[in-house]
Design a protein around this motif. Structure first.
Motif, mmCIF file in Angstrom:
data_model
loop_
_atom_site.group_PDB
_atom_site.id
_atom_site.type_symbol
_atom_site.label_atom_id
_atom_site.label_comp_id
_atom_site.label_asym_id
_atom_site.label_seq_id
_atom_site.Cartn_x
_atom_site.Cartn_y
_atom_site.Cartn_z
ATOM 1 N N HIS A 82 1.455 -0.702 -41.323
ATOM 2 C CA HIS A 82 2.629 -0.677 -40.436
ATOM 3 C C HIS A 82 2.252 -0.352 -38.998
ATOM 4 C CE1 HIS A 82 5.602 -1.145 -43.661
ATOM 5 N NE2 HIS A 82 4.839 -0.328 -44.393
ATOM 6 N N PHE A 83 1.017 0.044 -38.764
ATOM 7 C CA PHE A 83 0.551 0.337 -37.405
ATOM 8 C C PHE A 83 -0.216 -0.842 -36.789
ATOM 9 C CE2 PHE A 83 0.738 4.383 -39.704
ATOM 10 C CZ PHE A 83 1.602 5.099 -38.895
ATOM 11 N N THR A 84 -0.402 -1.891 -37.545
ATOM 12 C CA THR A 84 -1.131 -3.058 -37.036
ATOM 13 C C THR A 84 -0.243 -3.844 -36.078
ATOM 14 O OG1 THR A 84 -2.405 -3.206 -39.082
ATOM 15 C CG2 THR A 84 -2.369 -5.150 -37.676
ATOM 16 N N THR A 85 -0.779 -4.157 -34.922
ATOM 17 C CA THR A 85 -0.043 -4.927 -33.917
ATOM 18 C C THR A 85 -0.557 -6.361 -33.880
ATOM 19 O OG1 THR A 85 -1.597 -4.261 -32.182
ATOM 20 C CG2 THR A 85 0.332 -2.854 -32.543
ATOM 21 N N GLU A 86 0.157 -7.190 -33.107
ATOM 22 C CA GLU A 86 -0.257 -8.588 -32.974
ATOM 23 C C GLU A 86 -1.626 -8.700 -32.319
ATOM 24 O OE1 GLU A 86 2.668 -7.437 -32.382
ATOM 25 O OE2 GLU A 86 4.182 -8.722 -33.352
ATOM 26 N N HIS A 87 -1.912 -7.800 -31.372
ATOM 27 C CA HIS A 87 -3.197 -7.847 -30.680
ATOM 28 C C HIS A 87 -4.351 -7.528 -31.630
ATOM 29 C CE1 HIS A 87 -6.059 -7.542 -27.395
ATOM 30 N NE2 HIS A 87 -6.398 -6.328 -27.811
ATOM 31 N N LEU A 89 -4.379 -7.785 -34.915
ATOM 32 C CA LEU A 89 -4.497 -8.849 -35.917
ATOM 33 C C LEU A 89 -5.146 -10.097 -35.334
ATOM 34 C CD1 LEU A 89 -3.902 -9.777 -38.790
ATOM 35 C CD2 LEU A 89 -1.626 -10.478 -38.017
ATOM 36 N N CYS A 90 -4.813 -10.407 -34.093
ATOM 37 C CA CYS A 90 -5.420 -11.572 -33.436
ATOM 38 C C CYS A 90 -6.918 -11.364 -33.241
ATOM 39 C CB CYS A 90 -4.729 -11.831 -32.101
ATOM 40 S SG CYS A 90 -5.315 -13.287 -31.218
ATOM 41 N N GLN A 91 -7.322 -10.161 -32.857
ATOM 42 C CA GLN A 91 -8.753 -9.890 -32.702
ATOM 43 C C GLN A 91 -9.509 -10.027 -34.015
ATOM 44 O OE1 GLN A 91 -9.063 -6.019 -30.880
ATOM 45 N NE2 GLN A 91 -9.136 -6.867 -28.798
ATOM 46 N N GLU A 92 -8.920 -9.576 -35.106
ATOM 47 C CA GLU A 92 -9.590 -9.673 -36.405
ATOM 48 C C GLU A 92 -9.659 -11.126 -36.886
ATOM 49 O OE1 GLU A 92 -11.131 -7.380 -38.092
ATOM 50 O OE2 GLU A 92 -10.668 -5.786 -36.653
ATOM 51 N N MET A 93 -8.609 -11.894 -36.661
ATOM 52 C CA MET A 93 -8.590 -13.283 -37.133
ATOM 53 C C MET A 93 -9.423 -14.203 -36.250
ATOM 54 S SD MET A 93 -6.903 -13.605 -39.935
ATOM 55 C CE MET A 93 -7.193 -11.984 -40.630
ATOM 56 N N ASN A 94 -9.719 -13.783 -35.024
ATOM 57 C CA ASN A 94 -10.579 -14.598 -34.159
ATOM 58 C C ASN A 94 -12.010 -14.682 -34.663
ATOM 59 O OD1 ASN A 94 -9.071 -15.738 -32.037
ATOM 60 N ND2 ASN A 94 -8.914 -13.754 -31.011
ATOM 61 N N LYS A 95 -12.375 -13.835 -35.610
ATOM 62 C CA LYS A 95 -13.710 -13.909 -36.195
ATOM 63 C C LYS A 95 -13.894 -15.163 -37.034
ATOM 64 C CE LYS A 95 -13.985 -8.858 -36.538
ATOM 65 N NZ LYS A 95 -14.128 -7.715 -37.483
ATOM 66 N N TYR A 96 -12.799 -15.749 -37.501
ATOM 67 C CA TYR A 96 -12.876 -16.899 -38.391
ATOM 68 C C TYR A 96 -12.485 -18.205 -37.707
ATOM 69 C CZ TYR A 96 -12.548 -12.838 -41.430
ATOM 70 O OH TYR A 96 -12.752 -11.607 -42.011
#
Length: 354
Positions: A82-87, A89-96
């Motif tokens: 619940h503390f995860t923000t869009e920023h 999540l975007c940084q983590e998904m940019n790895k793929y």
């Protein structure tokens, strides 16, 4: 003998592997509530509610105005903190892959995160990479699960809030099977094919079960005839280029020389293309500076003419004589010319008289 017969019957019914599973391609509420996908009656009130919504058509998967983007490039991410923000999540998904859009589903009143999101990538290839590698990764100390966008790609989908969905917890007593996290197990009992056909439930794929360690493939987008022709044309061009490299003049030489010749050809081709690009980049500035370059040329030509004249004037008098001697020589030449001209004038009347 009875145990052997029972075990042989189980092996024959499950294809010789008790760990065989299969996944749902079409969502049906009654089948989603069954552990082996063969139930014909709902076993809880939530399945009744989902079945009612499915039969009455009360849910429109394409009616959500916030669900935008290409569904074949969109990834579902669940079990978020619940503390995860869009920023984050975007940084983590940019790895793929290259992320195009991130949408965390939030409560309509409080604005708090509901624990899941949708991530859209630039291409379906990048989405498939994240679908394969990002499953069970940790983001903000929370283990996530990923899946494809079943809301828009799975026929007959009913969300969790209406009694459908997939997954769930054992404590709730409302487990849903057929998804990536909880697949259907291969049935150990006889399959009621007639009842399944009557209810419109797809039967288990006998003889085509998968292992729990295999990753199910998300649905692919059906390409049109024009896209197929374009891809085949590009493939033909690539094959011709590879055949051209294989048929190089140095094919009679050993493999090392052949590779060197191919590398030289590639290097020459790259140099030519780089030279063309530089020329294209410099051409606009050359048009603007043409007048200036012509003026500079004219100035240089004038300076050269002036310098050549000065050199000629300096070299014309002889280096052995002084300036006085040269002036006297010039006066003597002038007097001789005048004398000749006077003598010619004196002789000319006598000739006319004779």
């Amino acid at each position: 003998m009875g145990r052997e017969d029972y075990s042989s019957e189980r092996r024959s019914s499950t294809g010789g592997n008790l760990n065989s599973v299969f996944y749902a391609s079409i969502y049906h509420p009654i089948q989603a509530g069954s552990i082996d996908g063969t139930d014909i009656l709902p076993h809880d009130n939530a399945i009744y509610r989902a079945l009612l919504c499915s039969n009455a058509g009360l849910y429109d998967p394409f009616g959500d105005p916030k669900a935008i983007g290409d569904p074949y490039c969109t990834l579902f991410v669940g079990h978020l903190s619940h503390f995860t923000t869009e920023h984050n999540l975007c940084q983590e998904m940019n790895k793929y892959g290259r992320v195009k859009n991130v949408r965390i589903v939030r409560h309509i009143v409080t604005g708090a995160s509901r624990g899941y999101a949708f991530v859209e990538f630039e291409s379906d290839r990048e989405m498939r990479r994240a679908y394969k590698d990002a499953h069970h990764k940790f983001i903000d100390d929370s283990e996530i699960i990923v899946d494809y966008n079943r809301q828009r790609l799975m026929p007959g989908w009913i969300p969790r809030r209406l009694g459908g969905g997939l997954g769930g917890k054992k404590e709730s007593g409302q487990l849903r099977f057929g998804g990536r996290e909880r697949p259907f197990r291969a049935p150990l009992r006889q399959i009621p094919l007639d009842d399944l056909k009557r209810l419109g439930i797809p039967p288990p794929p006998e003889g085509r079960y998968m292992s729990r360690f295999q990753v199910p493939s998300p649905p692919r987008q059906e390409r049109s005839m024009e896209d197929a022709r374009d891809s085949s044309h590009k493939h033909d061009k690539g094959s011709k280029h590879s055949n051209r490299l294989e048929r190089s003049p140095s094919r009679a030489h050993p493999s090392g020389r052949r590779e060197r010749s191919v590398d030289k050809e590639d290097l020459a081709h790259r140099q030519i293309t780089r030279g063309r690009k530089r020329h294209d980049l410099r051409s606009p500035s050359h048009d603007h500076s043409s007048d200036r370059s012509s003026m500079d040329r004219s100035r240089h030509s004038r300076k050269r003419q002036k310098s050549s004249r000065d050199r000629h004037d300096m070299r014309s008098p002889s280096l052995d004589h002084s300036s006085d001697e040269t002036s006297t020589c010039r006066e003597e030449r002038r007097r001789a010319r005048n004398a000749r001209s006077h003598g010619y004038d004196r002789c000319s009347p006598s000739r006319n008289d004779s």
